[in-house]
Each structure stands twice: as C-alpha cells, then as structure tokens.
Design a protein around this motif. Structure first.
Motif, PDB file in Angstrom:
ATOM      1  N   THR A  58      -1.489  -4.330   3.784  1.00  0.00           N
ATOM      2  CA  THR A  58      -0.421  -3.743   2.977  1.00  0.00           C
ATOM      3  C   THR A  58       0.911  -4.153   3.577  1.00  0.00           C
ATOM      4  O   THR A  58       1.011  -4.429   4.772  1.00  0.00           O
ATOM      5  CB  THR A  58      -0.471  -2.197   2.947  1.00  0.00           C
ATOM      6  OG1 THR A  58      -0.414  -1.708   4.271  1.00  0.00           O
ATOM      7  CG2 THR A  58      -1.700  -1.690   2.236  1.00  0.00           C
ATOM      8  N   LEU A  84      -2.444   7.452  -6.396  1.00  0.00           N
ATOM      9  CA  LEU A  84      -1.062   7.823  -6.067  1.00  0.00           C
ATOM     10  C   LEU A  84      -0.672   9.198  -6.587  1.00  0.00           C
ATOM     11  O   LEU A  84       0.057   9.938  -5.927  1.00  0.00           O
ATOM     12  CB  LEU A  84      -0.088   6.792  -6.654  1.00  0.00           C
ATOM     13  CG  LEU A  84      -0.124   5.417  -6.023  1.00  0.00           C
ATOM     14  CD1 LEU A  84       0.586   4.417  -6.912  1.00  0.00           C
ATOM     15  CD2 LEU A  84       0.489   5.467  -4.645  1.00  0.00           C
ATOM     16  N   LEU A 102       8.253   9.253  -4.247  1.00  0.00           N
ATOM     17  CA  LEU A 102       7.373   9.257  -3.086  1.00  0.00           C
ATOM     18  C   LEU A 102       7.875  10.153  -1.957  1.00  0.00           C
ATOM     19  O   LEU A 102       7.078  10.641  -1.148  1.00  0.00           O
ATOM     20  CB  LEU A 102       7.212   7.824  -2.561  1.00  0.00           C
ATOM     21  CG  LEU A 102       6.805   6.786  -3.615  1.00  0.00           C
ATOM     22  CD1 LEU A 102       6.905   5.385  -3.045  1.00  0.00           C
ATOM     23  CD2 LEU A 102       5.413   7.067  -4.135  1.00  0.00           C
ATOM     24  N   LEU A 113       0.447   5.262   2.482  1.00  0.00           N
ATOM     25  CA  LEU A 113       0.325   4.070   1.642  1.00  0.00           C
ATOM     26  C   LEU A 113      -0.460   2.947   2.321  1.00  0.00           C
ATOM     27  O   LEU A 113      -0.924   2.030   1.658  1.00  0.00           O
ATOM     28  CB  LEU A 113       1.705   3.575   1.216  1.00  0.00           C
ATOM     29  CG  LEU A 113       2.392   4.467   0.187  1.00  0.00           C
ATOM     30  CD1 LEU A 113       3.848   4.075   0.014  1.00  0.00           C
ATOM     31  CD2 LEU A 113       1.656   4.432  -1.146  1.00  0.00           C
ATOM     32  N   GLN A 114      -0.635   3.027   3.627  1.00  0.00           N
ATOM     33  CA  GLN A 114      -1.428   2.035   4.343  1.00  0.00           C
ATOM     34  C   GLN A 114      -2.870   2.494   4.556  1.00  0.00           C
ATOM     35  O   GLN A 114      -3.675   1.760   5.119  1.00  0.00           O
ATOM     36  CB  GLN A 114      -0.761   1.711   5.679  1.00  0.00           C
ATOM     37  CG  GLN A 114       0.568   1.025   5.473  1.00  0.00           C
ATOM     38  CD  GLN A 114       1.313   0.803   6.763  1.00  0.00           C
ATOM     39  OE1 GLN A 114       0.730   0.502   7.783  1.00  0.00           O
ATOM     40  NE2 GLN A 114       2.627   0.958   6.715  1.00  0.00           N
ATOM     41  N   THR A 120      -5.408   5.715  -0.625  1.00  0.00           N
ATOM     42  CA  THR A 120      -4.222   6.391  -1.153  1.00  0.00           C
ATOM     43  C   THR A 120      -3.696   5.693  -2.392  1.00  0.00           C
ATOM     44  O   THR A 120      -3.324   6.339  -3.362  1.00  0.00           O
ATOM     45  CB  THR A 120      -3.110   6.464  -0.092  1.00  0.00           C
ATOM     46  OG1 THR A 120      -3.595   7.191   1.026  1.00  0.00           O
ATOM     47  CG2 THR A 120      -1.872   7.149  -0.637  1.00  0.00           C
ATOM     48  N   LEU A 121      -3.677   4.384  -2.386  1.00  0.00           N
ATOM     49  CA  LEU A 121      -3.129   3.628  -3.506  1.00  0.00           C
ATOM     50  C   LEU A 121      -4.165   3.474  -4.619  1.00  0.00           C
ATOM     51  O   LEU A 121      -3.977   3.955  -5.728  1.00  0.00           O
ATOM     52  CB  LEU A 121      -2.654   2.250  -3.023  1.00  0.00           C
ATOM     53  CG  LEU A 121      -1.943   1.355  -4.012  1.00  0.00           C
ATOM     54  CD1 LEU A 121      -0.704   2.012  -4.593  1.00  0.00           C
ATOM     55  CD2 LEU A 121      -1.562   0.040  -3.345  1.00  0.00           C
ATOM     56  N   VAL A 137       5.422  -1.885  -2.609  1.00  0.00           N
ATOM     57  CA  VAL A 137       4.202  -1.895  -1.813  1.00  0.00           C
ATOM     58  C   VAL A 137       3.335  -3.030  -2.325  1.00  0.00           C
ATOM     59  O   VAL A 137       3.044  -3.097  -3.523  1.00  0.00           O
ATOM     60  CB  VAL A 137       3.415  -0.563  -1.941  1.00  0.00           C
ATOM     61  CG1 VAL A 137       2.141  -0.606  -1.112  1.00  0.00           C
ATOM     62  CG2 VAL A 137       4.286   0.615  -1.553  1.00  0.00           C
ATOM     63  N   HIS A 184      -1.360  12.065  -4.242  1.00  0.00           N
ATOM     64  CA  HIS A 184      -0.617  12.080  -2.990  1.00  0.00           C
ATOM     65  C   HIS A 184       0.889  12.244  -3.177  1.00  0.00           C
ATOM     66  O   HIS A 184       1.577  12.682  -2.249  1.00  0.00           O
ATOM     67  CB  HIS A 184      -0.895  10.798  -2.203  1.00  0.00           C
ATOM     68  CG  HIS A 184      -2.332  10.648  -1.838  1.00  0.00           C
ATOM     69  ND1 HIS A 184      -2.892  11.275  -0.761  1.00  0.00           N
ATOM     70  CD2 HIS A 184      -3.336   9.960  -2.439  1.00  0.00           C
ATOM     71  CE1 HIS A 184      -4.179  10.979  -0.690  1.00  0.00           C
ATOM     72  NE2 HIS A 184      -4.469  10.178  -1.696  1.00  0.00           N
ATOM     73  N   LEU A 191       5.080  -2.917   3.060  1.00  0.00           N
ATOM     74  CA  LEU A 191       6.050  -2.038   2.429  1.00  0.00           C
ATOM     75  C   LEU A 191       7.446  -2.595   2.650  1.00  0.00           C
ATOM     76  O   LEU A 191       7.777  -2.994   3.767  1.00  0.00           O
ATOM     77  CB  LEU A 191       5.983  -0.633   3.033  1.00  0.00           C
ATOM     78  CG  LEU A 191       4.844   0.291   2.594  1.00  0.00           C
ATOM     79  CD1 LEU A 191       3.500  -0.261   2.926  1.00  0.00           C
ATOM     80  CD2 LEU A 191       5.016   1.656   3.206  1.00  0.00           C
TER      81      LEU A 191
END
Length: 189
Positions: free
Chosen positions: A104, A154, A61, A84-85, A89-90, A137, A157, A106
């Motif tokens: 979310t 993912l 990442l 990721l928030q 994206t996820l 996550v 990104h 992390l």
C-alpha cells in the motif's frame, strides 16, 4: 491484454468521472471532485492482480482535512494510516480468490509522510485545493484466482464515508458502480 487494461485504467484515472460535476472546485488536473461523504475507487482486475486506487477527502477518514495541529489529530492520522495498511480494511475478496495484500502507498499534500508511516512516498508538493485535503491510497493485491466478489470494507472503518463511486476495468468489463454502507459489495462479471 495487460497493456490495454493498463492504458484504459490510466485513461480513467486521468479523466474526471461523470459524477465529478457535483462540486464547485476546479479539478482541471483530472481528479474527482472533492465532496465530503464521497470518494472514488478505481479497480483494475487482471487475472491474479488487483490494483486499487482510492481518492477521498480527508474529512471522510479523519473528520478534518488540514495538517494535524494537535497530538490527538496526529494520533488520528497514524491510526488511519495503520488501518489503511491492514489487509482487510480497504477490500475483502471471496475466499476462492485467495488474495493477499502486497503493498500500500498513502499520499496526501497536507499530511506529513512521517505520520503515514511504512513504505510511503513523500507527500505531493503544494497545498490542497482551496484548503481541502485529500488522501490517495494505492493498494496492490496478488490473487491465486480472479476474484468474483469484492467487499469494500471502508464503510465499516470510516463512518464519514457514505458513498463510493467505483470504476472497474477488467478483461471482461469496464463499469461504474456506486456503493454505500448498505451496499458495499462489487460482483465482477
């Protein structure tokens, strides 16, 4: 039904997946093996709720897996956390499902909570295994209808991620799948 799905999900989360043997680290606490380019995603789908837990080496990442040492590395951590928030994206769901990201969280043993921003738990105590840092996550989605497909975003990104081992628990199935940048879609039965 919800209790049995939760119990199954907890069982899967605390036992090492079949593909964990690929790397030589000691993961006796039940976490998947730390393999660069690979990550693990646990999906629990229960009617209108989707719980996703991603475990990934930070290298996938960020391109590094230690506590950030420079301003550039700290900025990279902030950008990763922000991405990721962000809802798409996820995971991305079929439009008929009407899913929205609820929360979310992390967690990382090597990244400061202040860089992960938002409503985050404190980083886990202790150092990462053998100097290898990971990120966990947790994401919760509320859906109007059960999703039929889930696209894992993912890969778009985070170019360091090349393979994702997915464990799925739903009312209809318990399955394992492997995804990659060319095949990022999960079809639920």
């Amino acid at each position: 039904m919800k209790k049995s799905l939760l119990a199954t999900a907890l069982f899967l989360a605390t036992t090492a997946p079949a593909w964990a043997h690929e790397h030589g680290h000691d993961h006796s606490q039940g976490h998947a093996a730390h393999v660069h380019g690979q990550a693990t995603l646990l999906l629990v789908v229960d009617k209108g709720l989707v719980q996703a837990t991603l475990e990934s080496p930070l290298d996938n990442l960020l391109g590094f897996e230690h506590a950030p040492r420079t301003d550039k590395e700290r900025q990279a951590v902030r950008q990763m956390a922000k991405a990721l928030q962000t809802p798409d994206t996820l995971l991305s769901f079929d439009p008929q499902a009407g899913c929205k990201l609820e929360r979310t969280q992390l967690n990382s043993a090597v990244l400061p909570a202040s860089l992960l921003q938002g409503n985050q738990a404190a980083p886990a105590a202790g150092a990462a295994d053998a100097g290898h840092g990971d990120l966990e996550v947790e994401a919760s989605y509320q859906c109007q209808n059960p999703p039929r497909t889930i696209d894992v975003r993912l890969f778009k990104h985070f170019k360091g991620l090349q393979r994702l081992n997915v464990e799925i628990v739903s009312e209809k199935e318990q399955a394992a799948r492997q995804l990659n940048p060319a095949q990022p879609r999960i079809k639920l039965d």
